[in-house]
Design an enzyme around this catalytic site. Structure first.
Site, PDB file in Angstrom:
ATOM      1  N   GLU A   1      -0.996  29.670   7.333  1.00  0.00           N
ATOM      2  CA  GLU A   1       0.701  30.629   8.204  1.00  0.00           C
ATOM      3  C   GLU A   1       0.605  32.044   9.590  1.00  0.00           C
ATOM      4  OE1 GLU A   1       2.401  32.421   4.318  1.00  0.00           O
ATOM      5  OE2 GLU A   1       2.434  30.620   3.206  1.00  0.00           O
TER       6      GLU A   1
ATOM      7  N   GLU B   1      -0.482  25.106  -0.161  1.00  0.00           N
ATOM      8  CA  GLU B   1       0.380  25.858  -1.065  1.00  0.00           C
ATOM      9  C   GLU B   1       1.004  25.177  -1.739  1.00  0.00           C
ATOM     10  OE1 GLU B   1      -0.887  29.449   0.558  1.00  0.00           O
ATOM     11  OE2 GLU B   1       0.478  30.077  -0.127  1.00  0.00           O
TER      12      GLU B   1
END
Length: 804
Positions: A396, A473
């Site tokens: 991220e 994720e």
């Protein structure tokens, strides 16, 4: 002959706080505390609202000093002496006899310092280490101190350096495996030297199966590489169910004199990825049933303990897990070694940030100077492990949204990975969509990881049919073990600071596991998923306090919520209901689970939703012996409330009719609920929950009763509060006091409650929803450890542990 690395963990002194001149050899540290490494100073507490709940509400930042005195004999003079740290948190500075010999800012990476130039041979030496973790340096609890193992290595002038072998198996058939061994030979002498390099391969039964000898011309003060190819007949493959491991023994000789021996553990296996088939291990289609794991060990903190790490992985395997993502940093060597030994695949991740910060003192401060060395060292340290099946360059990262910077960095990092190891693919986890595609980051990768994008998978397949992708994720469902809130409704927070275990609550981007299950079924070549998370972890108590990168500063608005709710098991490793939901999808041995508990005094005749998870075909519910009918998995769907966003303007809300759960609405009467699972009309599994009476006694259940007298082994003792008949009291919160005899120590206590300030290092703990845990560590003496648990008005319990 070179000696194997020797543990350097014993005999340290520790002091918390800045100390003038503590690096000097003659500094007086007699009043400092005696400790044995690994050591996490912050886990001792106290929990306090003056510390950031996002980072666990514990005192991890500040200055800490470690010092150790040791002798070095004259016989070592002329050899190469190094001290290796598997990891030190963080901004580590190392002095030997008052001379600065090393600095490493990244707390998750292993590093070595050369002691040779500054040793007092034939006399006493002092190594001093300063750690300086900063506030706002981590989005989760990082721990503090020399929290991983340390090793002293003494080598002759010609030797194999640390991480100096690279073994690959480029060609494998049923009859033969080609084993390529690249060996670095380092010569720190002032003269060239021709040496013999012998590699002997031993199979998993320690039988010699291959042998190769070569002559290598080394150059003074340089490192050369030598490549040998050996053949192993009828190879025993490393696989999930049979993780066979081979050993390569490297022997360097000058004439008849052995200069060095170096052992490398490796496996023989193939991995293959393709957009048209997904992932194959040893030519068998295999889907990732993965979990993300942070590096802490719950109440034990971040100090590495092999047994605690092994137990985490055992619990995950019981859930059906076959893969681990080391979110979001390089793991401990022990975790990777255990994955090798236990048959778990692993994605090793390097960074949570690049140049753009998420919190003001994070790794972005060091990225430009250190990223290449840190990434190369990470790969070199784990590249011989068969469990490692991909390298991740980031999670991220904020550069996803940058028009040029993200692409440039992604390509550079991916090139570094391929330069060090071309045998494994490069990946990253993206939470923006479609920014990393439009801005060129995705094109740098071999495998594209998507965080929380199940409703985008089909679009990715349509627009990029040649891409290989997966859920890096997923879900981010939150819950508290054993907590159930009625009625079933979607909420953001609850006044209790707990979250219902009906398993549909999450922050705005999160969704129930069922959504991911469905998305994976619709995209069969998707590699699989890594759920967030396998275990609860310290820090980041979402939804309490804050939300991921959208909340800066301290997360103390919902104090004392100070650890995560994301895990499928709690901070102590006690399974939540969600554990069984994943088990019902990821395992084949017949199982069935039922929730909630059946103690609802004051709610007689009110409707209680009863939910079952199973991998069987159908389940029948019995309430107080009366059948409430059978329901068939996949046919009789259960309503699950959803309300989540994908950050790109999409919102999904309403009711998802889940084919992965079964539900009955039952008017409550005390007694029992029981579920019976059937396949092909035959009973294959059952589970029963009784209404418990008043708390009457304590039950102690050790995970192991036979332990090792190594000073590190731990027995994890589950503590149950039961009624007189042995039924778990699901609302009990009795305070339990522990005593442990002299051959053991209390390593920690816990109960899985994410919102308590009770200390982990204590001889007492309240039960949380009927359960708590005692962690008993051995000393280096053999014998019996007696553990006793007492609580007011409850029958005392005791158990014996044998230490050998």
């Amino acid at each position: 002959m070179t000696t194997d690395p020797v543990s350097f963990n014993d005999g340290w002194k520790f002091n918390k706080g800045a100390v003038e001149g503590a690096f000097q050899q003659d500094f007086d540290d007699t009043l400092w505390r005696d400790i044995t490494l690994p050591h996490d100073w912050a886990i001792e507490g106290p929990f306090d609202s003056s510390y950031n709940a996002r980072s666990g509400g514990l005192p991890f930042h500040g200055i800490g000093w470690y010092r150790k005195k040791f002798d070095m004999p004259n016989s070592v003079k002329g050899k190469h002496v190094t001290l290796h740290f598997d990891g030190a948190m963080n901004n580590a500075k190392v002095w030997l006899n008052g001379k600065l010999v090393g600095f490493r800012p990244y707390g998750y990476i292993g590093f070595s310092v050369d002691l040779s130039p500054h040793l007092n041979y034939g006399g006493s030496n002092v190594v001093a280490v300063q750690l300086a973790p900063e506030d706002f340096s981590s989005r989760w609890y990082p721990g503090a101190g020399i929290y991983r193992n340390t090793w002293l290595e003494i080598n002759n002038e010609v030797h194999v350096p640390k991480w100096g072998t690279f073994i690959t198996t480029p060609n494998i058939t049923e009859n033969e495996a080609s084993v390529r061994v690249l060996t670095e030979v380092k010569n720190i002498a002032n003269s060239d030297k021709e040496v013999s390099l012998q590699t002997i391969i031993y199979d998993p039964n320690n039988k010699e199966v291959a042998n190769r000898n070569s002559m290598v011309q080394t150059k003074q003060n340089t490192t050369v590489e030598a490549v040998q190819t050996l053949s192993v007949e009828t190879p025993m493959l490393w696989d999930l169910d049979k993780p066979n491991l081979y050993t390569a023994m490297t022997i360097i000789k000058f004439g008849d004199t052995v200069l060095d021996t170096y052992k490398t553990t490796f496996g023989i296996r193939t991995i293959a990825y393709g957009a048209d088939f997904g992932f194959k291990l040893n030519d068998k289609n295999t889907r990732f049933k993965g979990v993300c794991l942070h590096h802490d060990l719950g109440p034990l903190g971040t100090a590495v303990n092999k047994r605690a790490t092994e137990r985490q992985l055992e619990i995950m395997q019981e859930m059906g897990v076959n893969a681990i993502r080391t979110s979001h940093n390089p793991p401990s060597p022990e975790q990777v070694q255990l994955c090798d030994q236990m048959g778990l695949m692993i994605q090793v991740e390097a960074f949570d940030v690049w140049q753009m910060a998420k919190v003001e003192n994070d790794y972005s401060k060091h990225f430009d100077k250190w990223h290449e060395q840190d990434l190369r060292d990470m790969i070199r340290s784990f590249r011989n492990s068969p469990s490692v099946v991909m390298w991740s360059i980031g999670n991220e990262i904020m550069e996803q949204a940058h028009k040029t910077k993200g692409r440039e960095i992604a390509h550079k990092l991916a090139d570094i990975c391929r330069d060090e190891d071309s045998s494994r693919p490069v990946t990253a986890g993206f939470n923006y969509y479609p920014a990393p595609i439009n801005n060129g980051l995705a094109e740098a990768l071999d495998l594209v990881g998507w965080n929380y994008k199940p409703r985008k998978y089909e679009e990715v397949v349509q627009k990029h049919p040649d891409w290989i992708f997966y859920g890096s994720e997923t879900a981010s469902t939150v819950s508290s073990r054993g907590t159930y809130h009625l009625p079933i409704e979607k909420y953001e927070k609850h006044e209790s600071l707990e979250i219902t275990s009906y398993d549909f609550i999450g922050p705005p981007w999160a969704y129930p596991p069922d959504i991911e299950f469905e998305a994976l079924e619709k995209t069969p070549n998707n590699l699989g998923e890594f759920i967030w998370t396998g275990f609860d972890y310290l820090g980041e108590p979402t939804p309490y306090g804050g939300k991921d990168n959208s909340t800066n500063g301290y997360w103390n608005g919902d104090w004392p919520a100070r650890s995560s709710y994301f895990g499928a098991v709690d901070l102590c490793g006690l399974p939540k209901d969600r554990f069984y939901l994943y088990q019902s999808q990821w395992t084949t041995a017949p199982m069935v689970h039922v929730l909630p508990h059946w103690n609802w005094k004051g709610r007689e005749n009110e409707i209680i939703p009863v939910v079952s998870y199973t991998n069987a075909e159908e389940v029948e519910l019995f309430v107080n012996g009366k059948s409430f009918g059978k329901k068939r998995k996949g046919i009789d769907k259960a309503p699950v409330p959803i309300n989540f966003i994908d950050w790109e303007g999409g919102r999904y809300e309403g009711t998802f009719m889940s084919p992965y759960r079964l539900m009955w609405e039952v008017p409550y009467q005390p007694g029992s609920i029981e579920v019976v699972a059937y396949t092909n009309g035959e009973r294959v599994a059952k589970k029963r929950i009784n209404t418990a009476g008043e708390p009457a006694k304590i039950e102690l259940i050790p995970d192991r009763v036979a332990l090792h007298a190594d000073g590190q082994d731990i027995s994890f003792v589950t503590v149950r509060i039961t009624d007189k008949d042995g039924n778990l009291c699901p609302n009990a919160d009795n305070l339990v006091k522990f005593s442990v005899s002299d051959l053991g120590t209390i390593a920690a206590v816990g109960n899985g409650d994410p919102a308590t300030m009770a200390a982990f290092q204590s001889n007492r703990r309240k039960a949380f929803n009927g359960l708590c845990m005692l962690m008993v560590k051995t000393t280096k003496k053999s014998g019996l450890i007696t553990v006793q648990a007492t609580s007011d008005s409850l029958q005392t319990a005791s158990v014996s542990l044998k230490v050998e």
